[in-house]
Design an enzyme around this catalytic site. Structure first.
Site, PDB file in Angstrom:
ATOM      1  N   CYS A   1       0.826  -1.200   0.000  1.00 16.78           N
ATOM      2  CA  CYS A   1       0.000   0.000   0.000  1.00 16.78           C
ATOM      3  C   CYS A   1       0.862   1.252   0.000  1.00 16.78           C
ATOM      4  O   CYS A   1       2.086   1.200   0.068  1.00 16.78           O
ATOM      5  CB  CYS A   1      -0.919   0.019   1.222  1.00 16.78           C
ATOM      6  SG  CYS A   1      -1.915  -1.480   1.396  1.00 16.78           S
TER       7      CYS A   1
ATOM      8  N   LEU B   1      -3.506  -1.931  -1.830  1.00 19.84           N
ATOM      9  CA  LEU B   1      -3.353  -3.109  -2.671  1.00 19.84           C
ATOM     10  C   LEU B   1      -3.829  -4.280  -1.824  1.00 19.84           C
ATOM     11  O   LEU B   1      -3.184  -4.657  -0.844  1.00 19.84           O
ATOM     12  CB  LEU B   1      -1.890  -3.307  -3.087  1.00 19.84           C
ATOM     13  CG  LEU B   1      -1.586  -4.554  -3.927  1.00 19.84           C
ATOM     14  CD1 LEU B   1      -2.294  -4.489  -5.280  1.00 19.84           C
ATOM     15  CD2 LEU B   1      -0.087  -4.722  -4.120  1.00 19.84           C
TER      16      LEU B   1
ATOM     17  N   ASN C   1       1.290   0.223   5.690  1.00 18.59           N
ATOM     18  CA  ASN C   1       1.828  -0.343   4.460  1.00 18.59           C
ATOM     19  C   ASN C   1       2.680  -1.544   4.835  1.00 18.59           C
ATOM     20  O   ASN C   1       3.675  -1.390   5.541  1.00 18.59           O
ATOM     21  CB  ASN C   1       2.687   0.719   3.746  1.00 18.59           C
ATOM     22  CG  ASN C   1       3.512   0.142   2.605  1.00 18.59           C
ATOM     23  OD1 ASN C   1       3.127  -0.839   1.979  1.00 18.59           O
ATOM     24  ND2 ASN C   1       4.654   0.750   2.343  1.00 18.59           N
ATOM     25  N   GLY C   2       2.291  -2.736   4.405  1.00 14.45           N
ATOM     26  CA  GLY C   2       3.133  -3.881   4.676  1.00 14.45           C
ATOM     27  C   GLY C   2       2.374  -5.143   4.998  1.00 14.45           C
ATOM     28  O   GLY C   2       1.168  -5.257   4.762  1.00 14.45           O
TER      29      GLY C   2
ATOM     30  N   ASP D   1      -4.341  -8.061   9.242  1.00 19.38           N
ATOM     31  CA  ASP D   1      -3.197  -7.787  10.105  1.00 19.38           C
ATOM     32  C   ASP D   1      -3.181  -6.334  10.557  1.00 19.38           C
ATOM     33  O   ASP D   1      -2.563  -6.004  11.579  1.00 19.38           O
ATOM     34  CB  ASP D   1      -1.888  -8.166   9.406  1.00 19.38           C
ATOM     35  CG  ASP D   1      -1.700  -7.509   8.053  1.00 19.38           C
ATOM     36  OD1 ASP D   1      -2.686  -6.998   7.489  1.00 19.38           O
ATOM     37  OD2 ASP D   1      -0.566  -7.505   7.542  1.00 19.38           O
TER      38      ASP D   1
ATOM     39  N   ILE E   1      13.242 -13.006 -16.626  1.00 19.39           N
ATOM     40  CA  ILE E   1      13.535 -12.169 -17.779  1.00 19.39           C
ATOM     41  C   ILE E   1      14.824 -12.655 -18.422  1.00 19.39           C
ATOM     42  O   ILE E   1      15.828 -12.876 -17.745  1.00 19.39           O
ATOM     43  CB  ILE E   1      13.692 -10.689 -17.354  1.00 19.39           C
ATOM     44  CG1 ILE E   1      12.342 -10.114 -16.931  1.00 19.39           C
ATOM     45  CG2 ILE E   1      14.299  -9.859 -18.478  1.00 19.39           C
ATOM     46  CD1 ILE E   1      11.347  -9.964 -18.061  1.00 19.39           C
TER      47      ILE E   1
ATOM     48  N   SER F   1      11.009 -12.827  -3.589  1.00 16.82           N
ATOM     49  CA  SER F   1      12.292 -12.564  -4.243  1.00 16.82           C
ATOM     50  C   SER F   1      13.431 -13.099  -3.386  1.00 16.82           C
ATOM     51  O   SER F   1      13.258 -13.408  -2.202  1.00 16.82           O
ATOM     52  CB  SER F   1      12.479 -11.061  -4.484  1.00 16.82           C
ATOM     53  OG  SER F   1      12.990 -10.429  -3.322  1.00 16.82           O
ATOM     54  N   GLY F   2      14.616 -13.180  -3.971  1.00 11.49           N
ATOM     55  CA  GLY F   2      15.785 -13.679  -3.254  1.00 11.49           C
ATOM     56  C   GLY F   2      16.670 -12.589  -2.694  1.00 11.49           C
ATOM     57  O   GLY F   2      17.796 -12.880  -2.254  1.00 11.49           O
TER      58      GLY F   2
END
Length: 633
Positions: free
Chosen positions: A2, A51, A75-76, A100, A291, A363-364
């Site tokens: 968000c 979001l 946000n989170g 949450d 990609i 993601s890493g």
């Protein structure tokens, strides 16, 4: 994920215009395309762009407690919110939603600022408590989510997820901070303890700011830190098994979602390990995306294909042209401040691809900082061994002189490019490492800046923050100190800023399992030779992942997202290089020696020097100065 924004009057509870807050949050619509909200009360206003990821129907924000006392814009994600909620319910708290967000509201009521230690996740939030007439701003431990704030001329404090949220407020005076320009030219990004707009601050990772109306403004308080001074006990095999369990827990906790979820898959160790553990925990095929590039020496897609086949993922990939510089304007708009990490280009493209099928992607990122994966750590360890044998006075005299006169041979084979190593050996370990993580060294900056800049900087030097943090780091070894500094400066300033802005630009939530704070602390406690051995970084992590991944993935040369910017400025962007050397924005700033800039462009074009990264830096700065301050317009 968000976007949040808001206003808090520091002394008098003057009315806050909802339209003012709405304007601040609406420019963050890309962060939250699913909904918006504004809440105001005397002296405070909170805005939100949503979001939807958890509790799609009941998690609307700003959220206000049932009694109207507490309001939050958040946000989170708090990954352990179910466990914290259960504890709060046992303590008598009654919940109205399954989000949450409401857990944070009740957590504040129960524990105050200590609620932060209960939350495992990534977050930045603003919480107003009417009883205490206080505003509580908080940021997660590692700085995954951003938060900017500034004191305005109307005696209010404004805050927003991104700088653009503050810039729409006419009460914010736009004036550049030259110290941030020095920092940017040194590192290629503006660190979290600086901002290009004077008066704007970024709440540091692992810090909170608690402001009470009518009381003096206070400084942020650190509520979490990692300790590299501890050492884990146990055999190598026992530590390997514990590492696997901690990695597994970090991944599975981030797979909780009410919307489609997937993973980025580059084919490198870090993202491949994420996918392996997701596949192990999932009853259905993991959605992955990667990609590829149309230039074979930069393309890693075959490794991503290998991992996708191994774990039978639902894999999507897209080949993009390496000359994807048409995104320059998109990058300038997304980052607000100048940002010169060119890997932002392919990061944006992979986020675009992911968003076509998922709303959340793992993601890493973070493994290199946690487990000592960067090559510079091995170089630094080697240099430290030399420093241990030769007295500082001798080193400074010998290597300092050799480094000064050894030619800079960008064109030569790597073993003959010894200038930087010789210079480093003439410095302290902290000074040398500060230079190693930079992109434009002090000598070059001195050539590029105009004569007035050193005086106006008043002794400010970009590298000094690294020296200070490393010397005060809670650690036992030079590697401890380097990793600690990277977790504090490089990670939030470059890596996490890049991932946050590029993912949010397309309305995608990115989650980083390897930044689970418990995993970070465990990694920090590993003996040095289990992090870095024989020049091999992430040593124990790779041993632990051998049960999942082939050696072809584990031990291949590290590439990362590479973009051929040097070739661009000798080819399709050659005209852009010349334009930069005559940039109206850079000239109007008064900070640069324009004759020196012309020399940089000419030397690169002729092939005498490789100034591709420097030209990219200047081009991104040129765009930001025009956008932020109207220079060159």
């Amino acid at each position: 994920m968000c976007g949040i924004a808001g206003i808090f009057h520091l002394n008098t509870p003057k009315p806050v215009d909802p339209a003012r807050v709405a304007a601040m949050s609406d420019v963050l619509a890309h962060r939250g395309p699913d909904g918006s909200g504004v809440w105001t009360a005397p002296g405070v206003g909170l805005g939100h762009r949503r979001l939807s990821v958890i509790d799609l129907g009941g998690g609307a924000q700003p959220m206000v407690s049932a009694d109207g006392r507490i309001a939050i814009s958040y946000n989170g994600e708090v990954y352990n919110f179910a466990e914290v909620r259960a504890e709060l319910e046992r303590l008598g708290h009654v919940f109205r939603t399954h989000s949450d967000t409401e857990v944070i509201l009740h957590g504040w009521r129960q524990w105050g600022v200590d609620c932060l230690s209960r939350f495992h996740g990534m977050f930045a939030f603003a919480l107003f408590d009417a009883h205490k007439q206080s505003l509580f701003l908080a940021r997660d431990r590692l700085g995954v989510k951003p938060l900017h704030y500034a004191r305005l001329s109307d005696d209010s404090l404004a805050f927003a997820s991104e700088l653009k949220g503050l810039l729409v407020d006419p009460a914010l005076r736009r004036a550049p901070d030259l110290r941030a320009i020095e920092d940017y030219m040194a590192f290629g990004y503006v660190p979290d303890d600086a901002c290009i707009v004077s008066g704007v601050e970024k709440l540091a990772a692992g810090h909170y700011l608690l402001i009470t109306r009518g009381k003096a403004m206070v400084r942020p308080v650190r509520w979490w830190d990692v300790d590299f001074g501890l050492r884990a006990e146990g055999s190598q095999k026992a530590l390997e098994e514990e590492l696997v369990e901690r990695m597994r827990a970090a991944v599975t906790s981030r797979m909780v979602s009410d919307v489609p979820l997937g993973a980025f898959l580059s084919g490198g160790v870090d993202s491949s390990a994420v996918v392996a553990l997701m596949a192990e925990a999932s009853s259905r095929a993991v959605k992955t995306c990667s990609i590829g590039f149309d230039q074979s020496d930069l393309d890693e897609s075959r490794y991503a294909d290998l991992v996708a086949q191994r774990f039978a993922t639902d894999h999507r990939k897209r080949a993009v042209a390496v000359d994807d510089y048409a995104l320059i304007d998109t990058l300038v708009d997304a980052f607000d401040e100048p940002f010169a990490d060119a890997s932002a280009l392919p990061t944006y493209r992979v986020c675009q691809l992911a968003r076509e099928s998922v709303t959340v992607a793992l993601s890493g990122d973070g493994a290199d900082e946690a487990f000592a994966g960067y090559r510079r750590y091995a170089f630094q360890q080697g240099e430290e061994r030399v420093r241990g044998f030769i007295p500082a006075a001798v080193r400074e005299l010998l290597f300092g002189a050799l480094g000064k006169f050894y030619p800079k041979a960008d064109w030569a084979p790597r073993p003959l490019r010894a200038k930087a190593t010789l210079q480093a050996l003439g410095l302290s370990g902290e000074e040398a490492y500060a230079r190693a993580v930079g992109v434009t060294p002090p000598e070059m900056r001195a050539r590029l800046f105009s004569a007035d800049v050193p005086r106006e900087l008043r002794g400010h030097r970009a590298e000094a923050r690294y020296v200070e943090i490393m010397r005060g780091a809670p650690g036992r070894d030079a590697l401890d100190r380097a990793q600690y500094a990277d977790l504090k400066i490089w990670l939030p300033g470059d890596i996490l800023t890049k991932v946050d802005r590029m993912s949010m630009a397309v309305g995608l939530e990115a989650r980083e399992p390897w930044l689970d704070h418990r995993l970070i602390q465990f990694a920090a406690s590993l003996p040095v030779n289990l992090r870095l051995r024989g020049g091999e970084g992430k040593w124990l992590m790779k041993k632990a992942m051998a049960r999942y991944l082939p050696d072809e993935v584990l031990y291949r040369p590290k590439m990362g997202f590479v973009t051929p910017i040097s070739a661009w400025f000798r080819g399709p962007l050659a005209g852009e290089a010349e334009r930069i050397s005559r940039s109206a924005a850079l000239a109007e700033s008064g900070w640069f020696d324009m004759v020196a800039l012309e020399g940089v462009a000419a030397a690169h074009k002729s092939g005498r020097r490789d100034h591709g990264r420097l030209l990219w830096q200047l081009m991104m700065l040129d765009g930001s100065l025009g956008k932020l301050f109207g220079l060159g317009r």
